[in-house]
Motif scaffolding. Sequence first.
Motif: not given
Length: 181
Positions: A27, A31, A35, A39
């Motif tokens: 991730t 991103d 991000a 998460e």
Amino acid sequence: MDRTDCVAQLFVDGYNMIGAWPGLMSTRQQDGFDAARRELIELLANYSARKGLDTQVVFDAHGVRTPTAQEVITHNLSVCYTAFGQTADTYIERVCAQLRHKPGKPQRVIVATSDRAHQLTVVGYGAEWMSARQLEQDIYYTHRQAQPRGQQRLPRVSRSLLSSMNDDVKEKLTKLRFGIH
């Protein structure tokens, strides 16, 4: 659940988890850090609520010249962004030392990090240690336990050759087998 009723206090070194968990690393690479942080926070919010933990995820300041900032996410989860020049390690160690000397009933404290030096320090203050991998596995296990029984099972995949064929091929083979033309 009142925070005093929590099973334990869990301190999580946020960037240590992002760097250790393959899903969060992916991730972050795709991103960015924001991000990956979101998460991780979402995973910890669900986990903390299910386990009854008072959780604080701590992120290093990373060059941002701001004082320590706390953000309450849920009843069981808060996020701390350390002050400029302060690491998550030193913040967590200081809190563990304060909790050790806090009068009253001893409180169970768990620190999640894979940093060996940090691990030794917090254990010296009486905290329990959990590796990044252990926390990741416990989050996954806790999530699976919360799923309804029917959703826990993965679809059964047959390994036979026949199961991988389409219906036309199956029909032709059946005719060939029984001598039907």
